[in-house]
Design a protein around this motif. Structure first.
Motif, PDB file in Angstrom:
ATOM      1  N   SER A 246       0.849  -1.190   0.000  1.00  0.00           N
ATOM      2  CA  SER A 246       0.000   0.000   0.000  1.00  0.00           C
ATOM      3  C   SER A 246       0.885   1.241   0.000  1.00  0.00           C
ATOM      4  N   GLU A 247       0.360   2.313  -0.550  1.00  0.00           N
ATOM      5  CA  GLU A 247       1.100   3.562  -0.595  1.00  0.00           C
ATOM      6  C   GLU A 247       0.140   4.731  -0.584  1.00  0.00           C
ATOM      7  N   THR A 248       0.612   5.879  -0.175  1.00  0.00           N
ATOM      8  CA  THR A 248      -0.194   7.102  -0.162  1.00  0.00           C
ATOM      9  C   THR A 248       0.523   8.183  -0.962  1.00  0.00           C
ATOM     10  N   GLU A 249      -0.247   9.067  -1.545  1.00  0.00           N
ATOM     11  CA  GLU A 249       0.317  10.167  -2.319  1.00  0.00           C
ATOM     12  C   GLU A 249      -0.675  11.320  -2.346  1.00  0.00           C
ATOM     13  N   SER A 250      -0.163  12.498  -2.650  1.00  0.00           N
ATOM     14  CA  SER A 250      -1.003  13.687  -2.779  1.00  0.00           C
ATOM     15  C   SER A 250      -0.921  14.196  -4.210  1.00  0.00           C
ATOM     16  N   VAL A 251      -2.070  14.484  -4.795  1.00  0.00           N
ATOM     17  CA  VAL A 251      -2.138  14.995  -6.160  1.00  0.00           C
ATOM     18  C   VAL A 251      -3.027  16.235  -6.172  1.00  0.00           C
ATOM     19  N   TYR A 252      -2.954  16.999  -7.261  1.00  0.00           N
ATOM     20  CA  TYR A 252      -3.741  18.221  -7.369  1.00  0.00           C
ATOM     21  C   TYR A 252      -4.965  18.073  -8.263  1.00  0.00           C
ATOM     22  N   SER A 253      -5.192  16.882  -8.822  1.00  0.00           N
ATOM     23  CA  SER A 253      -6.369  16.693  -9.671  1.00  0.00           C
ATOM     24  C   SER A 253      -6.700  15.221  -9.811  1.00  0.00           C
ATOM     25  N   LEU A 254      -7.964  14.946 -10.107  1.00  0.00           N
ATOM     26  CA  LEU A 254      -8.400  13.606 -10.473  1.00  0.00           C
ATOM     27  C   LEU A 254      -8.408  13.521 -11.997  1.00  0.00           C
ATOM     28  N   LYS A 255      -8.007  12.373 -12.526  1.00  0.00           N
ATOM     29  CA  LYS A 255      -7.914  12.201 -13.972  1.00  0.00           C
ATOM     30  C   LYS A 255      -9.148  11.476 -14.506  1.00  0.00           C
ATOM     31  N   HIS A 266     -18.075   9.982 -14.441  1.00  0.00           N
ATOM     32  CA  HIS A 266     -17.853   8.983 -13.395  1.00  0.00           C
ATOM     33  C   HIS A 266     -17.082   7.777 -13.939  1.00  0.00           C
ATOM     34  N   GLU A 267     -17.413   7.370 -15.152  1.00  0.00           N
ATOM     35  CA  GLU A 267     -16.708   6.222 -15.744  1.00  0.00           C
ATOM     36  C   GLU A 267     -15.238   6.558 -15.980  1.00  0.00           C
ATOM     37  N   GLY A 268     -14.977   7.767 -16.462  1.00  0.00           N
ATOM     38  CA  GLY A 268     -13.605   8.180 -16.706  1.00  0.00           C
ATOM     39  C   GLY A 268     -12.801   8.292 -15.425  1.00  0.00           C
ATOM     40  N   LEU A 269     -13.427   8.801 -14.354  1.00  0.00           N
ATOM     41  CA  LEU A 269     -12.738   8.895 -13.067  1.00  0.00           C
ATOM     42  C   LEU A 269     -12.434   7.517 -12.498  1.00  0.00           C
ATOM     43  N   LYS A 270     -13.364   6.593 -12.703  1.00  0.00           N
ATOM     44  CA  LYS A 270     -13.157   5.221 -12.229  1.00  0.00           C
ATOM     45  C   LYS A 270     -11.950   4.600 -12.926  1.00  0.00           C
ATOM     46  N   HIS A 271     -11.842   4.821 -14.239  1.00  0.00           N
ATOM     47  CA  HIS A 271     -10.677   4.328 -14.982  1.00  0.00           C
ATOM     48  C   HIS A 271      -9.401   5.001 -14.505  1.00  0.00           C
ATOM     49  N   GLY A 272      -9.511   6.303 -14.167  1.00  0.00           N
ATOM     50  CA  GLY A 272      -8.334   7.054 -13.752  1.00  0.00           C
ATOM     51  C   GLY A 272      -7.769   6.619 -12.420  1.00  0.00           C
ATOM     52  N   LEU A 273      -8.592   5.983 -11.590  1.00  0.00           N
ATOM     53  CA  LEU A 273      -8.125   5.518 -10.277  1.00  0.00           C
ATOM     54  C   LEU A 273      -7.565   4.096 -10.342  1.00  0.00           C
ATOM     55  N   LYS A 274      -7.509   3.539 -11.548  1.00  0.00           N
ATOM     56  CA  LYS A 274      -6.898   2.225 -11.750  1.00  0.00           C
ATOM     57  C   LYS A 274      -5.806   2.355 -12.808  1.00  0.00           C
ATOM     58  N   SER A 275      -4.695   1.710 -12.575  1.00  0.00           N
ATOM     59  CA  SER A 275      -3.605   1.763 -13.552  1.00  0.00           C
ATOM     60  C   SER A 275      -2.750   0.509 -13.441  1.00  0.00           C
ATOM     61  N   GLU A 276      -2.044   0.220 -14.505  1.00  0.00           N
ATOM     62  CA  GLU A 276      -1.096  -0.892 -14.523  1.00  0.00           C
ATOM     63  C   GLU A 276       0.322  -0.335 -14.611  1.00  0.00           C
ATOM     64  N   LEU A 277       1.235  -0.939 -13.857  1.00  0.00           N
ATOM     65  CA  LEU A 277       2.617  -0.515 -13.917  1.00  0.00           C
ATOM     66  C   LEU A 277       3.531  -1.730 -13.853  1.00  0.00           C
TER      67      LEU A 277
END
Length: 375
Positions: A246-255, A266-277
């Motif tokens: 787990s990790e925490t971070e601070s950002v200035y916007s939601l993608k 809402h669908e775009g924000l849901k996608h923005g909170l998931k990512s692959e790395l």
């Protein structure tokens, strides 16, 4: 496309078109234009239940020519004032600033609309303006010169906008911005190039966060983070090895990430909170794919949402823009994207808001059915 009739109070709208490729919220906006009832106050009966903003038309079974029933109260019509109006241009400039209720615009200095829109958005935040007023004229020893210059230029530009109703030319601000961030000074055929407003927003917020967090500035130790910062808690999981952290971070916007499947914010924000790395796995001894899922741990006073419309097109080796239409509500509810702890904190104020809205709706309904007109 479907054509239905809609019954509202004593009125019948016989031919209202439904674009089934769009969510029901778009249909409610059409009814708002016809009836004056805002989408959030509309109650439309479909299959024994209420039509939801994000419902799927395919599963609702609405048929051609079907009659729908809608309930809801329209906004009050603003009456024409009885007093003779005083024309704005006849007032002194100082009074025009007060009467208009908003301040001056900005001249486009040549493809600077990205900069102007960023400045106007930030200028609308009163807490930021107050912090800049208190910002010292002398540079702090721990702050670089260009950051101090850009912060001071922002303060002076805000001051000009507050005092004028005529368009302001942000020349000094633009010069300092290009000096601090040379990418905004790129030329093409001798003309300054158009730039991305989100990049300008991010760079300017970063500079202000450093300046307004300086030890010599004691107004607020972290002004920008308090106003715009979003705290995210993320779970990083590797399906191949089962590793999890787990990790925490601070950002200035939601993608808001936009794809062929995204029609709603809402669908775009849901996608923005998931990512692959891809990163090194200690268990596997090699690189592996990780899934990162984030939730909001703390919300700011002003929430910024970025529509991610640009991507790098490999075949042409240049930046391209996504033109897909994405609908968004006038009031954004991000409760579903919050962590469990934050949801618990939000429950009490959300209940108060629901109760207040219910009382207002009940009062209006009672007044309408009583047959008496309030004086």
């Amino acid at each position: 496309m479907l054509t239905v009739s809609v019954k509202w109070q004593k009125e019948l709208f016989p031919k209202v078109e439904i674009d089934t490729s769009q969510p029901p919220y778009v249909f409610k906006c059409q009814l708002h234009d016809l009836t004056g009832v805002p989408p959030e106050r509309q109650k439309i009966m479909v299959k024994g239940g209420l039509l939801k903003d994000d419902a799927n038309w395919a599963t609702l079974g609405v048929k051609e020519g079907q009659k729908l029933m809608m309930m809801g109260t329209a906004d009050e019509i603003v009456k024409t004032p009885e007093k003779v109006p005083v024309f704005m241009e006849d007032l002194p400039e100082e009074e025009q600033v007060i009467a208009v209720g908003h301040t001056a615009g900005l001249f486009n200095l040549g493809n600077t609309c990205y900069m102007n829109s960023t400045v106007q958005c930030l200028h609308s935040v009163p807490e930021l303006k107050s912090a800049l007023v208190s910002y010292p004229s002398q540079k702090s020893s721990d702050l670089d010169h260009t950051s101090h210059m850009l912060t001071s230029a922002t303060r002076e530009l805000f001051n000009e906008l507050d005092k004028s109703v005529k368009p302001v030319a942000p020349m000094q601000f633009w010069m300092v911005l290009r000096k601090k961030y040379p990418q905004f000074g790129q030329l093409h055929n001798g003309v300054y190039m158009q730039q991305d407003a989100e990049e300008c927003w991010t760079q300017l917020l970063y500079t202000l966060s450093q300046s307004l967090r300086s030890p010599s500035f004691s107004e607020n130790p972290d002004t920008i983070m308090a106003l715009f910062g979003i705290q995210l808690g993320s779970r990083v999981h590797c399906q191949e090895s089962g590793e999890e952290s787990s990790e925490t971070e601070s950002v200035y916007s939601l993608k808001c990430h936009i794809s062929q499947e995204v029609n709603h914010l809402h669908e775009g924000l849901k996608h923005g909170l998931k990512s692959e790395l891809e990163k090194a796995s200690p268990c596997l001894g090699r690189s592996a794919l990780y899934l990162k899922e984030s939730r909001i741990n703390a919300l700011p006073r002003y929430l910024t949402v970025q529509f991610v419309r640009f991507f790098w097109k490999r075949e042409s080796n240049q930046k391209a823009k996504i033109l897909r239409k994405v609908d968004y509500p006038l009031q954004l509810d991000v409760y579903d994207f919050c962590s469990d702890d934050l949801r618990k904190q939000l429950e009490a104020p959300r209940k108060i808001l629901r109760d207040e809205e219910g009382k207002k709706a009940g009062l209006k309904a009672k007044e309408k059915t009583s047959g008496f007109k309030r004086q």
